[in-house]
Enzyme design. Sequence first.
Site, PDB file in Angstrom:
ATOM      1  N   ARG A 158      82.120  28.920  51.676  1.00 44.18           N
ATOM      2  CA  ARG A 158      81.110  28.522  50.677  1.00 44.18           C
ATOM      3  C   ARG A 158      79.754  28.478  51.354  1.00 44.18           C
ATOM      4  NH1 ARG A 158      82.634  23.365  47.545  1.00 44.18           N
ATOM      5  NH2 ARG A 158      83.565  24.893  46.160  1.00 44.18           N
ATOM      6  N   TYR A 194      86.486  17.441  40.168  1.00 43.17           N
ATOM      7  CA  TYR A 194      85.128  16.992  40.524  1.00 43.17           C
ATOM      8  C   TYR A 194      84.120  18.072  40.093  1.00 43.17           C
ATOM      9  CZ  TYR A 194      81.130  16.146  43.656  1.00 43.17           C
ATOM     10  OH  TYR A 194      79.876  15.966  44.170  1.00 43.17           O
ATOM     11  N   GLN A 240      87.877  27.812  57.816  1.00 36.06           N
ATOM     12  CA  GLN A 240      87.141  27.720  56.543  1.00 36.06           C
ATOM     13  C   GLN A 240      85.666  27.449  56.864  1.00 36.06           C
ATOM     14  OE1 GLN A 240      89.424  25.623  57.710  1.00 36.06           O
ATOM     15  NE2 GLN A 240      89.185  23.519  57.013  1.00 36.06           N
ATOM     16  N   SER A 281      76.566  20.087  41.890  1.00 38.85           N
ATOM     17  CA  SER A 281      77.195  20.387  43.180  1.00 38.85           C
ATOM     18  C   SER A 281      77.600  21.850  43.303  1.00 38.85           C
ATOM     19  CB  SER A 281      78.450  19.514  43.299  1.00 38.85           C
ATOM     20  OG  SER A 281      79.260  19.956  44.347  1.00 38.85           O
TER      21      SER A 281
END
Length: 320
Positions: free
Chosen positions: A283, A149, A218, A118
């Site tokens: 991201r 995670y 974000q 991920s």
Amino acid sequence: MTTALVCGAGGFIGGHLAKRLAAAGVRVRGVDLKAHAYAPWPGEAFTIGDLRDPRVADAAVTPDLDAVYQLAADMGGAGYIFTGAHDAAILHNSAMCNLNVLEACRRHGVPRIFYSSSACIYPEGIQQDPRNPGLREADAYPAQPDSDYGWEKLFSERLYLAYHRNCGIAVRIARFHNVFGPEGDFDGGREKAPAAICRKVAGAADGGEIEIWGDGEQTRSFLYIDECLEGVARLMDSDFTGPVNIGSDELISINGLARMTAEIAGKRIRLRHVPGPLGVRGRRSENSLIAERLGWRPTRPLREGMERTYRWIEARLRAG
Ligand code: NAD
């Protein structure tokens, strides 16, 4: 490839992957804690089983398999993985699945295994800018993921690479970036942002209001499921171990995603910002490596995938 096992086949990506493999003539078997909620099983045998139990992994991974796709993980959207309340379960459950499936592959001589890592493995410190220029694979170290995670995914990447080096299994590792599409969870607490926003917009009246976690500035890059599967197929057919990003480089803020969804729905929607778990500030996938090693990168526009996803979720809600 003629025979493959999909671990996590009752889930969103695993379900789509099984469908694609079966359509290509592969004899597909599946294993998961649960049956798929939205799609019939397209392959041969589907087993309900808990891969935290080594005996279940050992029975599912048979010597006749040409490949195993390991997607089983204790996972969810920000409402599940970023609150901190599930960290022990996530670390334990997902690591157990990976340890057991890999060891079963080694014992039964399975030649090739795919692992879904991920974007959450990337260091928190380089994701503070909403205009994130893109996360390159080499940015993973020195490591500082923002969630347990992500730490589990990083540990498991290393586990797969070690089995590759020491046991001769061909492994293929992809770092998925925010995959979305129809036939995935859209309520219940584990849904991710695109599905949650589609559900909220579909449920709101024209002129109504939906809640957005944080200030909504974000940013993320979201990848439609068909492109994700194309990347997986190309990686599995290649001689490249990875890890490699499989993600879009089209950056959008959560507010932008909500506005796009409202436009698709043909509704005027106000955004009300409320406190909630957020994850990193920005991201995005950087796709030089996938282009260089696989001669391909995701290119379809986000809007196209959001239109399909919105229509599917809207229809499910209308059907009750
Ligand atoms: P999902 O939750 O829909 O699918 C995961 C499946 O694993 C579920 O059906 C779940 O029941 C199953 N599972 C969990 N624990 C299990 C166990 N002990 N035994 C057997 N099955 C078990 O998630 P998804 O979105 O389809 O993700 C698939 C994989 O891709 C996961 O490994 C996830 O971490 C990874 N990934 C997904 C995304 C994304 O955006 N969807 C992004 C990065 C990585």
